[in-house]
Design an enzyme around this catalytic site. Structure first.
Site, PDB file in Angstrom:
ATOM      1  N   GLY A   1      -6.344  38.650  39.535  1.00 39.18           N
ATOM      2  CA  GLY A   1      -5.705  39.946  39.740  1.00 39.18           C
ATOM      3  C   GLY A   1      -5.065  40.034  41.114  1.00 39.18           C
ATOM      4  O   GLY A   1      -5.485  39.370  42.056  1.00 39.18           O
TER       5      GLY A   1
ATOM      6  N   LYS B   1     -13.203  28.906  36.709  1.00 42.93           N
ATOM      7  CA  LYS B   1     -13.559  30.327  36.611  1.00 42.93           C
ATOM      8  C   LYS B   1     -15.067  30.383  36.437  1.00 42.93           C
ATOM      9  O   LYS B   1     -15.618  29.867  35.461  1.00 42.93           O
ATOM     10  CB  LYS B   1     -12.863  31.004  35.430  1.00 42.93           C
ATOM     11  CG  LYS B   1     -13.044  32.526  35.407  1.00 42.93           C
ATOM     12  CD  LYS B   1     -12.516  33.146  36.715  1.00 42.93           C
ATOM     13  CE  LYS B   1     -12.568  34.659  36.741  1.00 42.93           C
ATOM     14  NZ  LYS B   1     -11.527  35.283  35.955  1.00 42.93           N
TER      15      LYS B   1
ATOM     16  N   SER C   1     -12.113  30.886  40.992  1.00 39.24           N
ATOM     17  CA  SER C   1     -12.144  32.323  40.778  1.00 39.24           C
ATOM     18  C   SER C   1     -13.491  32.689  40.175  1.00 39.24           C
ATOM     19  O   SER C   1     -14.157  31.850  39.566  1.00 39.24           O
ATOM     20  CB  SER C   1     -11.018  32.767  39.835  1.00 39.24           C
ATOM     21  OG  SER C   1      -9.749  32.525  40.406  1.00 39.24           O
TER      22      SER C   1
ATOM     23  N   GLN D   1     -12.092  25.984  50.097  1.00 39.26           N
ATOM     24  CA  GLN D   1     -11.027  25.477  49.226  1.00 39.26           C
ATOM     25  C   GLN D   1      -9.812  25.224  50.102  1.00 39.26           C
ATOM     26  O   GLN D   1      -9.026  26.115  50.375  1.00 39.26           O
ATOM     27  CB  GLN D   1     -10.712  26.486  48.130  1.00 39.26           C
ATOM     28  CG  GLN D   1     -11.911  26.806  47.239  1.00 39.26           C
ATOM     29  CD  GLN D   1     -11.828  28.180  46.609  1.00 39.26           C
ATOM     30  OE1 GLN D   1     -10.951  28.431  45.790  1.00 39.26           O
ATOM     31  NE2 GLN D   1     -12.734  29.076  46.981  1.00 39.26           N
TER      32      GLN D   1
ATOM     33  N   PRO E   1      -8.384  23.755  53.991  1.00 41.87           N
ATOM     34  CA  PRO E   1      -8.816  23.964  55.379  1.00 41.87           C
ATOM     35  C   PRO E   1      -9.241  25.409  55.646  1.00 41.87           C
ATOM     36  O   PRO E   1      -8.710  26.348  55.049  1.00 41.87           O
ATOM     37  CB  PRO E   1      -7.564  23.598  56.190  1.00 41.87           C
ATOM     38  CG  PRO E   1      -6.814  22.640  55.303  1.00 41.87           C
ATOM     39  CD  PRO E   1      -7.054  23.130  53.911  1.00 41.87           C
TER      40      PRO E   1
END
Length: 366
Positions: free
Chosen positions: A83, A160, A230, A352, A354
Site C-alpha cells: 500500500g 510476504k 512485506s 534489505q 544498505p
C-alpha cells in the site's frame, strides 16, 4: 519455460479490467498466471484493506476464468501488494506468467520465475529464528521451482510474511505461548527483518553464524540487497517469489538489480538501467521506456536522521508516517528518471540493502 511480465494499471484497488482484457484477447492464458506484485493506494499499514480487496478481486477473476476454487488460487498464486502510492507513484500491478517453450536452447540467460509457500507460521514464531529458517527453506524451494541452481543468478526475492494481530496474540496466549511483540506495527517490522535474514541465509549473502535474533535492528551489515519483504494481516504463511536469470529459460526478458546506498542514490538507478543497456540521459527515452516491464524498489528512512550529512525530519513527523515520506521521495526520484510513475516502491527496508538505503531491480527486454 518462458516468462512474461505484464504491467497493468488500475482505477481502484479492485479493478482487474486490464487483466480481464488480456484474458479476453487471448494474449494471456489464465492458467499461466504465476504471481502478482502490485501497488495500491492504501496506507500501507496494519489496517490497509486495499491489499485484501485486490486479492479478493484477483482470486475471484482467476477462479472464474480457470474453474479452480478461489481458495485454491489464494493458496497457489502469491499475490503481494504494497500500500501507499504517495506523490507521483501510480497504482498498478505486475502479473508474472510462465509457459512451456519449444524455441530451442537459449543463447543467454533469461528471466526465470519461481514461487513457493511456507507452512502456516504460528504468531509466536513471527520475527524469531524459526521464522528466519522457514523463509530460507521457502526461498530455496522457490529457486528450485524457477530452475535456478546458482544463488548468484537470483536478482530479487519478494516475501510476504504474516504479522501478529491482537487476535493472534490472544490465540497464542491461550495455547500458553508468547509472541515477540503484540504491537502489530512492531511485529510487521520484525517479520520484515526475519524475512530479510531468511533470504540472506538462503542466498549466502551473509555467513550463517551472523544471522541471529541478536543482529535484528542491531547489526546492519547483516542484510541482503536482493530481499524485498512485506508483512501484513492478510497472510498466515510466508509467500515467496524468486526472480532471476537462467539459461534454462527462453524469451527476451531479463532482470538486473543494484543496492541503493541512500535515499538520494540516483546513480544506482542509472547503473541498473545501464546493466540492461538502457541509457538515462537524464531520463529514459520513450523508445527505451517501452522495453521496461517492471521496476521494484525498497527504501527506508535513515534511522540516524541524516542523508549525506544533512538532517531529515521523516522520523520526527507525527502528522505523516516516515514510510509514507520515504516512498514519496524515492518514488519521485525513480519515476522522474524513468518518466513513468508505475514503480513498485515499498518502505520498511530494514536489513534489505544498505542501511538507510535499499535496492532497485528492473525487468526489461534484452
Amino acid at each position: 519455460m518462458q516468462a512474461y511480465v505484464y504491467r497493468l494499471a488500475m482505477s481502484h484497488p479492485g479493478d482487474l479490467s486490464a487483466l480481464a482484457a488480456l484474458f479476453d484477447s487471448g494474449q494471456l492464458d489464465p492458467a499461466h498466471v504465476t504471481a502478482v506484485i502490485g501497488k495500491t493506494e492504501g496506507n500501507g499499514g496494519v489496517n490497509d484493506f486495499t491489499r485484501g480487496y485486490f486479492t479478493l478481486a484477483f482470486s475471484s477473476l482467476l477462479a472464474e476464468r480457470t474453474g479452480r476454487p478461489r481458495q485454491e488460487i489464494v493458496a497457489g498464486i502469491p499475490c503481494v501488494l504494497s500500500g501507499g502510492t504517495e506523490g507521483v507513484l501510480s497504482p498498478h500491478y505486475l502479473v508474472f506468467a510462465r509457459s512451456p517453450s519449444d524455441s530451442g536452447s537459449p543463447a543467454n540467460k533469461r528471466l526465470a520465475i519461481g514461487v513457493a509457500f511456507s507452512p502456516s507460521l504460528p504468531p509466536e514464531a513471527v520475527g524469531r529464528s524459526a521464522h528466519i529458517e522457514m523463509v530460507a527453506d521457502t526461498v530455496r524451494q522457490a529457486m528450485a521451482d524457477a530452475g535456478i541452481d546458482d544463488p548468484a543468478d537470483v536478482h530479487f526475492v519478494q516475501v510476504k510474511a504474516p504479522c501478529v494481530t491482537a487476535a493472534r496474540a490472544q490465540a497464542a496466549a491461550a495455547r500458553g505461548a508468547s509472541v515477540l511483540t503484540a504491537d502489530s506495527n512492531r511485529s510487521m517490522a520484525y517479520a520484515r527483518v526475519a524475512g530479510a535474514f531468511g533470504v540472506a541465509l538462503a542466498l549466502g549473502d551473509v555467513p550463517p553464524e551472523k544471522i541471529t535474533e541478536a543482529a535484528m535492528f542491531s547489526d546492519y551489515a547483516v542484510q541482503s540487497d536482493r530481499a524485498s519483504i512485506s508483512s501484513g494481516v492478510e497472510v498466515d504463511c510466508n509467500e515467496v517469489i524468486v526472480l532471476g536469470n537462467s539459461p534454462r529459460w527462453q524469451g527476451d526478458l531479463m532482470i538486473a538489480h543494484r543496492p541503493m546506498q541512500d535515499a538520494l542514490d540516483i546513480a544506482a538507478i542509472g547503473a541498473v538501467l545501464g546493466d540492461l543497456g538502457i541509457p538515462a540521459l537524464p531520463q529514459v527515452s520513450s523508445a527505451d521506456a517501452g522495453r521496461i516491464h517492471g521496476v521494484l524498489v525498497k527504501c527506508e528512512p535513515d534511522r540516524r536522521g541524516l542523508v549525506r550529512g544533512n538532517r531529515h525530519t521523516m522520523l520526527d513527523d507525527t502528522d505523516i508516517n516516515a514510510q509514507r515520506h520515504i516512498r514519496g521521495a524515492v518514488g519521485g526520484m525513480v519515476a522522474g528518471m524513468l518518466g513513468d510513475g508505475r514503480v513498485f516502491v515499498s518502505g520498511g527496508a530494514e536489513h534489505q540493502g544498505p542501511d538507510g538505503g535499499g535496492l532497485i531491480a528492473v525487468i526489461a527486454k534484452a
